[in-house]
Design a protein around this motif. Structure first.
Motif, mmCIF file in Angstrom:
data_model
loop_
_atom_site.group_PDB
_atom_site.id
_atom_site.type_symbol
_atom_site.label_atom_id
_atom_site.label_comp_id
_atom_site.label_asym_id
_atom_site.label_seq_id
_atom_site.Cartn_x
_atom_site.Cartn_y
_atom_site.Cartn_z
ATOM 1 N N LEU A 73 0.837 -1.205 0.000
ATOM 2 C CA LEU A 73 0.000 0.000 0.000
ATOM 3 C C LEU A 73 0.872 1.256 0.000
ATOM 4 N N VAL A 74 1.961 1.244 0.748
ATOM 5 C CA VAL A 74 2.881 2.381 0.751
ATOM 6 C C VAL A 74 3.485 2.561 -0.648
ATOM 7 N N TYR A 75 3.813 1.451 -1.302
ATOM 8 C CA TYR A 75 4.332 1.525 -2.674
ATOM 9 C C TYR A 75 3.306 2.173 -3.598
ATOM 10 N N LEU A 76 2.063 1.723 -3.532
ATOM 11 C CA LEU A 76 1.014 2.265 -4.397
ATOM 12 C C LEU A 76 0.812 3.756 -4.143
ATOM 13 N N SER A 77 0.822 4.152 -2.883
ATOM 14 C CA SER A 77 0.628 5.574 -2.573
ATOM 15 C C SER A 77 1.833 6.399 -3.015
ATOM 16 N N SER A 78 3.038 5.853 -2.856
ATOM 17 C CA SER A 78 4.238 6.563 -3.298
ATOM 18 C C SER A 78 4.228 6.722 -4.812
ATOM 19 N N TRP A 79 3.829 5.684 -5.516
ATOM 20 C CA TRP A 79 3.736 5.766 -6.966
ATOM 21 C C TRP A 79 2.727 6.843 -7.353
ATOM 22 N N TYR A 80 1.590 6.874 -6.667
ATOM 23 C CA TYR A 80 0.540 7.847 -6.966
ATOM 24 C C TYR A 80 1.054 9.272 -6.792
ATOM 25 N N TRP A 81 1.682 9.566 -5.657
ATOM 26 C CA TRP A 81 2.126 10.934 -5.398
ATOM 27 C C TRP A 81 3.283 11.326 -6.306
ATOM 28 N N SER A 82 4.111 10.366 -6.701
ATOM 29 C CA SER A 82 5.172 10.661 -7.654
ATOM 30 C C SER A 82 4.579 10.999 -9.022
ATOM 31 N N PHE A 153 7.615 8.577 2.984
ATOM 32 C CA PHE A 153 6.598 9.589 2.656
ATOM 33 C C PHE A 153 7.211 10.839 2.027
ATOM 34 N N LEU A 154 8.442 10.697 1.565
ATOM 35 C CA LEU A 154 9.170 11.848 1.033
ATOM 36 C C LEU A 154 8.453 12.475 -0.163
ATOM 37 N N ILE A 155 7.946 11.651 -1.069
ATOM 38 C CA ILE A 155 7.315 12.183 -2.279
ATOM 39 C C ILE A 155 6.033 12.927 -1.931
ATOM 40 N N TYR A 156 5.239 12.351 -1.034
ATOM 41 C CA TYR A 156 4.003 13.009 -0.577
ATOM 42 C C TYR A 156 4.326 14.373 0.020
ATOM 43 N N LYS A 157 5.340 14.444 0.874
ATOM 44 C CA LYS A 157 5.713 15.709 1.500
ATOM 45 C C LYS A 157 6.283 16.683 0.474
ATOM 46 N N ARG A 158 6.951 16.145 -0.533
ATOM 47 C CA ARG A 158 7.519 17.006 -1.569
ATOM 48 C C ARG A 158 6.425 17.666 -2.406
ATOM 49 N N VAL A 159 5.365 16.925 -2.691
ATOM 50 C CA VAL A 159 4.219 17.507 -3.405
ATOM 51 C C VAL A 159 3.653 18.682 -2.610
#
Length: 226
Positions: A73-82, A153-159
């Motif tokens: 699930l973390v992978y899917l969310s990271s892919w989404y935010w990227s 959660f780096l990508i989410y925070k970067r967005v």
């Protein structure tokens, strides 16, 4: 923009997976069908055993890619935010004013997502539904601080911080840019959920989108005061 996105590999922290699922046909099959089954039965009822039965593969083969379903699930969310970040960067690059950049960025993070045919093994429309329903489960855990240190959660925070920088350019005197943007990004997912399930406590509907609401909100908050 779609052609540019088609040539870009979405980056996900390699600590999230055991083996990069994008590198093999089985890995891509795992991602594609995990979206389908999580959307159908929900993350709580999802298991690697059920996924293995769906794709005709041993449960053990899935563990070669992901340590557990939480990491998936973390992978899917990271892919989404990227993917969202790439869309945001390309869509705002040629806009002249920070306000126009922010409004476009808001639109991208709050709009209803359609499937991107450039990524045949990931249905972004399904992924968006899963993010709306399940994203908080990636970080509302006892391990969140450790996983945050690992950069999950780096990508989410970067967005979020890309948009925070736009707010600061528009209204450098505004005292709460991080709380404003993180609240909007999280709130947009919630408004989509309310629109579909708790219609009596949101103004969003078939004609008023969460994007409409948040663009109105941001313009009202950041507009110069006379």
């Amino acid at each position: 923009m779609d052609q540019l996105l088609a040539n870009i590999k979405i980056q996900v922290n390699d600590k999230i997976y055991v083996k990069d699922p994008e590198t093999t046909a089985l890995g891509r099959k795992i991602i594609k069908h995990s979206l389908m089954i999580i959307d159908e039965i929900g993350f709580d009822n999802f298991t690697f055993k059920k996924l293995g039965e769906l794709i005709g593969s041993n449960e053990s083969s899935i563990y070669r890619y992901f340590e557990n379903k939480h990491k998936l699930l973390v992978y899917l969310s990271s892919w989404y935010w990227s993917w969202i970040e790439y869309k945001m960067v390309f869509a705002t690059a040629n806009l002249e004013t920070p306000l126009n950049q922010l409004l476009k960025a808001l639109e991208i993070v709050t709009e209803k997502i359609e499937d991107d045919l450039n990524t045949p093994y990931i249905n972004e429309a399904l992924l968006n539904k899963i993010i709306i329903a399940e994203f908080t489960k990636t970080f509302l855990t006892k391990e969140v601080d450790e996983e945050n240190k690992e950069g999950f959660f780096l990508i989410y925070k970067r967005v979020i911080n890309r948009m925070v920088a736009m707010v600061i350019l528009i209204a450098p005197e505004y005292p709460y840019p991080k709380s404003l943007i993180s609240g909007i990004v999280e709130g947009a997912l919630h408004q989509h959920f309310l629109k579909d399930h708790f219609k009596t406590i949101t103004d969003c509907n078939e004609t008023v989108s969460p994007s409409d609401f948040y663009k109105h909100l941001i313009q009202h908050i950041l507009s110069p005061k006379s």
